[in-house]
Design a protein around this motif. Structure first.
Motif, mmCIF file in Angstrom:
data_model
loop_
_atom_site.group_PDB
_atom_site.id
_atom_site.type_symbol
_atom_site.label_atom_id
_atom_site.label_comp_id
_atom_site.label_asym_id
_atom_site.label_seq_id
_atom_site.Cartn_x
_atom_site.Cartn_y
_atom_site.Cartn_z
ATOM 1 N N VAL A 45 60.370 15.635 37.601
ATOM 2 C CA VAL A 45 59.567 14.424 37.189
ATOM 3 C C VAL A 45 60.217 13.227 37.306
ATOM 4 C CG1 VAL A 45 58.378 13.563 35.006
ATOM 5 C CG2 VAL A 45 58.228 16.089 35.429
ATOM 6 N N VAL A 46 61.593 13.158 36.969
ATOM 7 C CA VAL A 46 62.065 11.858 36.903
ATOM 8 C C VAL A 46 62.174 11.472 38.392
ATOM 9 C CG1 VAL A 46 64.387 10.980 36.949
ATOM 10 C CG2 VAL A 46 63.611 12.051 35.088
ATOM 11 N N LEU A 47 62.605 12.228 39.738
ATOM 12 C CA LEU A 47 62.478 12.246 40.791
ATOM 13 C C LEU A 47 61.213 11.550 41.456
ATOM 14 C CD1 LEU A 47 64.503 14.887 42.630
ATOM 15 C CD2 LEU A 47 65.143 12.617 42.401
ATOM 16 N N VAL A 48 59.939 12.204 41.126
ATOM 17 C CA VAL A 48 58.586 11.770 41.357
ATOM 18 C C VAL A 48 58.434 10.342 40.919
ATOM 19 C CG1 VAL A 48 56.404 12.176 40.805
ATOM 20 C CG2 VAL A 48 57.819 14.028 41.613
ATOM 21 N N VAL A 49 58.748 10.212 39.637
ATOM 22 C CA VAL A 49 58.416 8.744 39.109
ATOM 23 C C VAL A 49 59.210 7.935 39.822
ATOM 24 C CG1 VAL A 49 58.878 7.191 37.086
ATOM 25 C CG2 VAL A 49 58.002 9.657 36.831
ATOM 26 N N ILE A 50 60.593 8.118 40.054
ATOM 27 C CA ILE A 50 61.468 7.246 41.065
ATOM 28 C C ILE A 50 60.795 7.028 42.533
ATOM 29 C CG2 ILE A 50 63.639 6.920 42.502
ATOM 30 C CD1 ILE A 50 65.007 8.323 39.833
ATOM 31 N N VAL A 51 60.389 8.033 42.874
ATOM 32 C CA VAL A 51 59.943 7.642 44.346
ATOM 33 C C VAL A 51 58.585 7.029 44.311
ATOM 34 C CG1 VAL A 51 58.538 8.963 46.241
ATOM 35 C CG2 VAL A 51 60.651 9.795 45.591
ATOM 36 N N ILE A 52 57.692 7.287 43.340
ATOM 37 C CA ILE A 52 56.508 6.204 43.150
ATOM 38 C C ILE A 52 56.991 4.891 42.919
ATOM 39 C CG2 ILE A 52 54.579 5.767 41.619
ATOM 40 C CD1 ILE A 52 54.221 8.962 41.087
ATOM 41 N N VAL A 53 57.874 4.685 42.101
ATOM 42 C CA VAL A 53 58.172 3.160 41.558
ATOM 43 C C VAL A 53 58.957 2.582 43.044
ATOM 44 C CG1 VAL A 53 60.006 1.932 40.316
ATOM 45 C CG2 VAL A 53 58.776 3.517 39.253
ATOM 46 N N ALA A 54 59.723 3.482 43.494
ATOM 47 C CA ALA A 54 60.420 2.797 44.742
ATOM 48 C C ALA A 54 59.227 2.577 45.956
ATOM 49 C CB ALA A 54 61.405 3.883 45.575
ATOM 50 N N VAL A 55 58.454 3.256 46.165
ATOM 51 C CA VAL A 55 57.448 2.913 47.107
ATOM 52 C C VAL A 55 56.436 1.843 46.674
ATOM 53 C CG1 VAL A 55 55.289 3.826 48.197
ATOM 54 C CG2 VAL A 55 57.290 5.418 47.990
ATOM 55 N N THR A 56 56.292 1.810 45.356
ATOM 56 C CA THR A 56 55.322 0.423 44.830
ATOM 57 C C THR A 56 56.265 -0.693 45.014
ATOM 58 O OG1 THR A 56 54.533 1.933 43.199
ATOM 59 C CG2 THR A 56 54.392 -0.519 43.001
ATOM 60 N N ILE A 57 57.704 -0.752 44.672
ATOM 61 C CA ILE A 57 58.353 -1.806 44.756
ATOM 62 C C ILE A 57 58.566 -2.456 46.371
ATOM 63 C CG2 ILE A 57 60.797 -2.788 44.745
ATOM 64 C CD1 ILE A 57 61.115 -1.318 42.104
ATOM 65 N N ILE A 58 58.753 -1.228 47.241
ATOM 66 C CA ILE A 58 59.117 -1.764 48.751
ATOM 67 C C ILE A 58 57.608 -2.330 49.272
ATOM 68 C CG2 ILE A 58 59.234 -0.633 50.953
ATOM 69 C CD1 ILE A 58 61.263 1.318 49.556
ATOM 70 N N PHE A 59 56.503 -1.640 48.916
ATOM 71 C CA PHE A 59 55.246 -2.077 49.333
ATOM 72 C C PHE A 59 55.047 -3.544 48.765
ATOM 73 C CE2 PHE A 59 50.308 -2.153 49.359
ATOM 74 C CZ PHE A 59 50.410 -1.892 50.706
ATOM 75 N N THR A 60 55.389 -3.800 47.644
ATOM 76 C CA THR A 60 55.119 -5.122 47.041
ATOM 77 C C THR A 60 56.334 -6.157 47.536
ATOM 78 O OG1 THR A 60 54.679 -4.418 45.027
ATOM 79 C CG2 THR A 60 54.871 -6.529 44.975
ATOM 80 N N ALA A 61 57.354 -5.669 47.824
ATOM 81 C CA ALA A 61 58.137 -6.577 48.590
ATOM 82 C C ALA A 61 57.838 -7.026 49.885
ATOM 83 C CB ALA A 61 59.700 -6.002 48.535
ATOM 84 N N LEU A 62 57.247 -6.070 50.786
ATOM 85 C CA LEU A 62 56.960 -6.331 52.077
ATOM 86 C C LEU A 62 55.598 -7.336 52.078
ATOM 87 C CD1 LEU A 62 57.082 -2.693 53.860
ATOM 88 C CD2 LEU A 62 58.183 -4.760 54.284
ATOM 89 N N LEU A 63 54.680 -7.155 51.083
ATOM 90 C CA LEU A 63 53.769 -8.009 51.061
ATOM 91 C C LEU A 63 54.038 -9.500 50.872
ATOM 92 C CD1 LEU A 63 50.502 -6.254 48.970
ATOM 93 C CD2 LEU A 63 50.778 -6.548 51.601
#
Ligand SMILES: *[C@@H]1O[C@H](CO)[C@@H](O)[C@H](O)[C@H]1NC(C)=O
Length: 228
Positions: A45-63
C-alpha cells in the motif's frame, strides 16, 4: 418448511463455527508469522501511494517547468525587441528607424519582422507583401550575421525568401530573382528530399541556425524584410 427450520437452526451455529474457524486460522497464521503478512500488505500500500504521489509531483513539476520556459522565452523575445528598438532610436543615429515590432541593427538599411504565426511559404510571402515588404533575402555577411543571431535566440523555424521552384538546384531570392551570394546551408543541404523541397527556411535545430530546403507547403513562422 422443515428445511427452512433446519436452515434457521443450523445457520447461526455454522456461522459461529465458521467465524470461529476463521479466527483460529487467523490466529494460527499470525502466530506463525506475526508481522510478515500485515507488513507485506502495508508495504505494498505504501509503495503504491509513494508511486502515485511521485508521478503526480513529477507531472506537476514538468507542467510548471514548461510554463516557466515559455514565459522566459516570451520575456526574452520582448526584451530583445525592446533593446533593438532602443538601440535603433537612441544610439545608432546613422541607422534606420523601424516601426514597432520590426528590428534592425547598425549598418543595415532594412527592418525585419519575425512572425509569431505560421504559414506555408507562399502564404508567408503574401503576408510580408501586405505589410509592405517581402520574405527576407540575405545578401551580405552583415545581414546574415544579424539574422543568424536573432534566429538563434528564438525557438522557431522561419521561412526566408529563397527558392529554387522551377529551376531545381539554382536558388534565388523572391521576388527579386537575384541568385544567392552568401549561403548558410546546414550540412548535407539543400538535398531536395523526395524531389519536393524548393523553399528555404532557417532551421533552429541544435542551435545551428542554418538553412534547409523544405516542401513549400510546410507551415512555419517567417521573416519579413522592408528595405528603407
Ligand atoms: C512554383 O512554380 C509554379 C509554376 O510557376 C507555381 O504555380 C507555384 O505557385 C510555385 N510555388 C512556389 C512555392 O513558389
Amino acid at each position: 418448511m422443515k428445511m427452512y427450520e433446519d436452515l434457521i437452526r443450523t445457520t447461526p451455529d455454522e456461522h459461529i463455527y465458521s467465524d470461529h474457524t476463521y479466527d483460529n486460522v487467523d490466529v494460527r497464521n499470525s502466530f506463525k508469522n506475526p508481522f510478515k503478512r500485515k507488513t507485506k500488505r502495508r508495504l505494498i500500500v505504501v509503495l503504491v501511494v509513494i508511486v502515485i504521489v511521485a508521478v503526480t509531483i513529477i507531472f506537476t513539476a514538468l507542467l510548471l517547468a514548461k510554463e516557466k520556459l515559455s514565459n522566459t522565452l516570451e520575456t526574452t523575445d520582448n526584451q530583445q525587441t525592446t533593446s533593438s528598438n532602443r538601440k535603433t532610436t537612441d544610439t545608432d543615429t546613422s541607422n534606420v528607424n523601424c516601426a514597432t515590432g520590426w528590428i534592425t541593427t547598425f549598418g543595415l538599411r532594412s527592418c525585419y519582422l519575425f512572425s509569431n504565426d505560421n504559414k506555408d511559404w507562399i502564404g508567408a510571402q503574401s503576408r510580408c507583401r501586405k505589410l509592405g515588404g517581402s520574405l527576407t533575402d540575405i545578401e551580405t555577411n552583415n545581414e546574415l550575421n544579424f539574422l543568424n543571431h536573432e534566429v538563434r535566440s528564438r525557438f522557431r523555424v522561419y521561412w526566408i525568401g529563397g527558392t529554387d521552384n522551377g529551376t531545381e538546384g539554382k536558388f534565388r531570392w523572391e521576388p527579386s530573382g537575384q541568385p544567392f551570394t552568401v549561403t548558410n546551408w546546414s550540412p548535407g543541404e539543400p538535398n531536395n528530399a523526395g524531389n519536393n523541397e524548393d523553399c528555404v527556411y532557417y532551421n533552429r535545430q541544435n542551435g545551428r541556425n542554418k538553412w534547409n530546403d523544405d516542401n513549400c507547403n510546410s507551415i512555419f513562422s517567417y521573416i519579413c524584410e522592408i528595405k528603407v
